[in-house]
Motif scaffolding. Structure first.
Motif, short mmCIF file in Angstrom:
data_model
loop_
_atom_site.label_atom_id
_atom_site.label_comp_id
_atom_site.label_asym_id
_atom_site.label_seq_id
_atom_site.Cartn_x
_atom_site.Cartn_y
_atom_site.Cartn_z
N ALA A 1 48.06 45.21 38.94
CA ALA A 1 47.24 46.55 38.99
C ALA A 1 47.56 47.45 39.84
N ASP A 2 47.65 47.04 40.95
CA ASP A 2 47.92 47.97 42.05
C ASP A 2 49.06 47.42 43.12
N VAL A 3 49.59 48.52 43.85
CA VAL A 3 50.49 48.20 44.90
C VAL A 3 49.94 46.94 45.88
N GLY B 1 45.71 50.57 38.37
CA GLY B 1 44.47 50.33 38.29
C GLY B 1 44.06 49.34 37.19
N THR B 2 42.73 49.17 36.72
CA THR B 2 42.65 48.35 35.56
C THR B 2 41.58 49.08 34.77
N ALA C 1 44.94 56.51 31.74
CA ALA C 1 44.99 56.52 33.05
C ALA C 1 45.94 55.69 33.87
N LEU C 2 46.49 54.77 32.99
CA LEU C 2 47.34 53.70 33.47
C LEU C 2 48.64 53.66 33.03
N THR D 1 39.17 38.98 37.35
CA THR D 1 37.74 39.63 37.11
C THR D 1 37.85 40.15 35.68
N LEU D 2 36.73 40.51 34.94
CA LEU D 2 36.31 40.88 33.91
C LEU D 2 37.46 42.29 33.50
N GLU D 3 37.55 43.15 34.40
CA GLU D 3 38.27 44.60 34.45
C GLU D 3 39.82 43.91 34.29
N GLY D 4 40.21 42.97 35.21
CA GLY D 4 41.77 42.53 35.23
C GLY D 4 41.94 41.68 33.92
#
Length: 196
Positions: free
Chosen positions: A84-86, A107-108, A119-120, A143-146
């Motif tokens: 998701a992120d650096v 991001g997620t 956006a991703l 996580t839910l978002e992940g």
């Protein structure tokens, strides 16, 4: 407190894990150690700021573009780890456990925060997969978002013929069952494996 010192303290307080009191202590430490800490820190920040760029291939932050990971001939170009992120990329690199290359989504997915697929860098990921990648490892947070992002990415890659895997989730090494939440325990039970 002087306006410049107040501004410095406010900026330091924006760093992750630091509040106003911790920021004041950091600023005081920097000021007391101008020659040994503050001056080298300012110099290093200036050099990084001048040279830092986002890798055009994977989205990593580096002083080279493409980044050193993307240009490393020892890495397996058929393995692609999606993060998701650096910060997630750097965490995996710290352990030197992955021999392939990476793709940073930026991001997620999060309906609450207004982050949608556009956006991703999912479209760029689909393009990369068609160029000799045999396996994509989805390394998303539990996580839910992940997990929502991992499922969405897997759906987008479904027609590419590439193998899609995900990091295992469950009981951490050294973890005690009594301290784990129900979601972690449920995941560990679902992903159980035979011993013999």
């Amino acid at each position: 407190m002087d306006d410049a010192l107040q501004q410095l303290t406010s900026l330091v307080a924006r760093l992750p894990g630091l509040g106003p009191r911790s920021a004041r202590r950091v600023v005081l430490h920097l000021l007391k150690n101008r020659e040994t800490v503050l001056a080298p820190l300012v110099g290093a920040l200036g050099r990084v700021d001048a040279a830092l760029s986002e890798c055009d291939i994977c989205g990593n932050l580096d002083i080279a573009n493409p980044c050193r990971i993307c240009t490393d001939a020892k890495r397996d170009p058929a393995l692609l780890c999606v993060v998701a992120d650096v910060a997630d990329l750097w965490a995996l690199e710290r352990g030197r456990l992955f021999a392939g290359r990476y793709h940073v989504l930026g991001g997620t997915l999060s309906a609450l925060d207004g982050v949608g697929p556009e956006a991703l860098s999912i479209g760029k990921l689909v393009e990369r997969v068609t160029d000799g990648v045999s396996e994509v490892v989805l390394a998303m947070n539990a996580t839910l978002e992940g997990q929502t992002t991992a499922h969405f990415v897997a759906e987008q890659l479904a027609g590419t013929g590439v193998k899609i895997s995900q990091l295992a989730h469950g009981v951490p090494v050294g973890g005690e069952l009594d301290y784990l939440d129900e979601g972690t325990l449920a995941q560990a039970l679902r992903l159980r494996r035979p011993l013999a």
